[in-house]
Design a protein around this motif. Sequence first.
Motif, PDB file in Angstrom:
ATOM      1  N   PHE A 125       0.835  -1.210   0.000  1.00  0.00           N
ATOM      2  CA  PHE A 125       0.000   0.000   0.000  1.00  0.00           C
ATOM      3  C   PHE A 125       0.866   1.256   0.000  1.00  0.00           C
ATOM      4  N   VAL A 126       1.875   1.292   0.860  1.00  0.00           N
ATOM      5  CA  VAL A 126       2.751   2.463   0.930  1.00  0.00           C
ATOM      6  C   VAL A 126       3.506   2.634  -0.383  1.00  0.00           C
ATOM      7  N   ASN A 127       4.014   1.537  -0.922  1.00  0.00           N
ATOM      8  CA  ASN A 127       4.779   1.598  -2.166  1.00  0.00           C
ATOM      9  C   ASN A 127       3.928   2.076  -3.330  1.00  0.00           C
ATOM     10  N   GLY A 128       2.636   1.774  -3.301  1.00  0.00           N
ATOM     11  CA  GLY A 128       1.756   2.184  -4.398  1.00  0.00           C
ATOM     12  C   GLY A 128       1.148   3.557  -4.235  1.00  0.00           C
ATOM     13  N   ASN A 129       1.602   4.299  -3.243  1.00  0.00           N
ATOM     14  CA  ASN A 129       1.030   5.613  -2.941  1.00  0.00           C
ATOM     15  C   ASN A 129       2.156   6.627  -2.780  1.00  0.00           C
ATOM     16  N   ASP A 130       2.493   7.310  -3.879  1.00  0.00           N
ATOM     17  CA  ASP A 130       3.603   8.272  -3.840  1.00  0.00           C
ATOM     18  C   ASP A 130       3.344   9.447  -2.917  1.00  0.00           C
ATOM     19  N   HIS A 131       2.088   9.622  -2.490  1.00  0.00           N
ATOM     20  CA  HIS A 131       1.759  10.742  -1.603  1.00  0.00           C
ATOM     21  C   HIS A 131       1.654  10.319  -0.136  1.00  0.00           C
ATOM     22  N   PHE A 132       2.105   9.107   0.187  1.00  0.00           N
ATOM     23  CA  PHE A 132       1.931   8.638   1.557  1.00  0.00           C
ATOM     24  C   PHE A 132       2.625   9.557   2.560  1.00  0.00           C
ATOM     25  N   PHE A 133       3.769  10.130   2.184  1.00  0.00           N
ATOM     26  CA  PHE A 133       4.494  11.005   3.113  1.00  0.00           C
ATOM     27  C   PHE A 133       3.782  12.329   3.329  1.00  0.00           C
ATOM     28  N   LEU A 134       2.959  12.766   2.372  1.00  0.00           N
ATOM     29  CA  LEU A 134       2.369  14.108   2.432  1.00  0.00           C
ATOM     30  C   LEU A 134       1.771  14.416   3.792  1.00  0.00           C
ATOM     31  N   ASN A 135       0.988  13.495   4.346  1.00  0.00           N
ATOM     32  CA  ASN A 135       0.266  13.797   5.585  1.00  0.00           C
ATOM     33  C   ASN A 135       1.205  13.923   6.770  1.00  0.00           C
ATOM     34  N   ALA A 136       2.233  13.083   6.825  1.00  0.00           N
ATOM     35  CA  ALA A 136       3.240  13.231   7.878  1.00  0.00           C
ATOM     36  C   ALA A 136       3.974  14.558   7.715  1.00  0.00           C
ATOM     37  N   GLY A 137       4.281  14.922   6.466  1.00  0.00           N
ATOM     38  CA  GLY A 137       4.945  16.196   6.207  1.00  0.00           C
ATOM     39  C   GLY A 137       4.084  17.386   6.580  1.00  0.00           C
ATOM     40  N   MET A 138       2.766  17.283   6.340  1.00  0.00           N
ATOM     41  CA  MET A 138       1.866  18.362   6.727  1.00  0.00           C
ATOM     42  C   MET A 138       1.860  18.564   8.241  1.00  0.00           C
ATOM     43  N   ALA A 139       1.830  17.456   8.989  1.00  0.00           N
ATOM     44  CA  ALA A 139       1.877  17.573  10.446  1.00  0.00           C
ATOM     45  C   ALA A 139       3.208  18.180  10.894  1.00  0.00           C
ATOM     46  N   ALA A 140       4.300  17.836  10.191  1.00  0.00           N
ATOM     47  CA  ALA A 140       5.601  18.432  10.505  1.00  0.00           C
ATOM     48  C   ALA A 140       5.582  19.938  10.272  1.00  0.00           C
ATOM     49  N   CYS A 141       4.955  20.366   9.184  1.00  0.00           N
ATOM     50  CA  CYS A 141       4.851  21.803   8.905  1.00  0.00           C
ATOM     51  C   CYS A 141       3.947  22.489   9.924  1.00  0.00           C
ATOM     52  N   LYS A 142       2.862  21.825  10.305  1.00  0.00           N
ATOM     53  CA  LYS A 142       1.938  22.401  11.281  1.00  0.00           C
ATOM     54  C   LYS A 142       2.623  22.621  12.625  1.00  0.00           C
ATOM     55  N   VAL A 143       3.356  21.630  13.115  1.00  0.00           N
ATOM     56  CA  VAL A 143       3.996  21.789  14.421  1.00  0.00           C
ATOM     57  C   VAL A 143       5.092  22.855  14.354  1.00  0.00           C
TER      58      VAL A 143
END
Length: 468
Positions: free
Chosen positions: A267-285
């Motif tokens: 699932f992770v390998n087939g989703n190039d945007h999987f990091f986006l949400n973790a990155g958004m939380a990083a930007c938010k904090v």
Amino acid sequence: MTLPMLSGEPQVITVGAELLGEALDAQAVPRVGVDWRPPMPGTAGDLARVLADPRRVRANETAVGRLTAARPQLVGVRPAHEVLDLPRGTFLHAGPPIDWERASGPMRGALIGAMLLEGLAADAEEAADRLAAGQARLEPCHHHRTVGPMAGVVSPSMWMFEVRDAEHGGTAYCSLNEGLGKVLRYGAYGPEVLERLGWMGEVLGPVLRTTLERTGPLDLRSLVAQALQMGDELHNRNRAATSLLARELAPGIVDAAPGHAAEVLRFVNGNDHFFLNAGMAACKVSTDAARDIPGSTMVVAMARNGTDFGVQVSGLGGRWFTGPAGVPDGLYLGAYGPADANPDIGDSTITETAGLGGFAMAAAPAIVRFIGGDVSDAMAATRSMYEITLAEHPAYQIPGLDFRGTPVGVDVALVARTGLLPIVNTGIAGRIAGTGQVGAGLVSPPASAFTAALAALAEAAEPGGGIG
């Protein structure tokens, strides 16, 4: 006596409109061009008061310093009802506050899907009726230390990335990424959407929680910095970042859940945007670390709900300043076109707020194949953002600009002074509930959101000082 101006070689400076400059260029006359723009109409008085506020310079130094010093780390994956104390029947959404009556198609579609996921309605019609009758509570993600892509709907049973700032101690959250196409965040709510969300809650979330309990925190600041070197801009291109995250997590996933490892990694390998949400939380904090500094004119949130585009400013607390969300200009999927597009939507502009996304497009020349334009447009977009920001990020660097730091810390005063608006690259949701994604492109925020914030800053400004 001969005047030096008449006896020496003339030096020509052109300011403003390029017509005269182009005429001189055609005659091979050397000149120095000054890219000057008048302030945004009607802002001169407010701008003068804000620039004269004696707190502004020091406050902005503090705000952008806190943002760039943040050290976001992925520390866990946990259910929303657990980390956000989210009761049944309450849903978070992207952007400034909005109610069902003003909600756009994709926002309504995502809320309908969330009602079905939580078992609060038997079908879409009942879900819509209950939402229209006010039988669910709607609150912005940003009011709960949370961000959500596109519609950004978070329901109690969804699992969340938990990101902690190791420098300042703050915490932020974002849901797990579903992938592209017909997904809840784009307003789709069909059986395949609900089935995928069910699997994410039953398998993906618990596996990631156990994995992170075994591996310990992951340094997201480092992953973002590496991904920029590898061609991501961390908003619409997350291929490198997702690969780096998968490499970090894979051994732990195999150890923690050997029975589910293959399906989770697939699932992770087939989703190039999987990091986006973790990155958004990083930007938010990171941006949250810069909040509530009196006198600061730095933007700490930009967000859209599909109807309104809103900004929040460090020196003005949690107040929203809004204007109408625009329709992105970009590339469309299949037979879709501009008539199918919903106005801009999502909390993912937190990436631009933190110096990534549209502000870092010079690091990601391949992004133009997804959003339109050419490589020179991406380079020009990043260069223009240095004019409205307070600093260059010390960790997030762009190889194509001689490793210059990304422009970070949008200053409301500089936006008004130059007339330049932040550049945002984004996915495009279909305007009809249930459609899903129809394209991707670029969009400009409404100037009115920034001029309203400037007016509020002028009202709050302390007298004295000088223009700095």
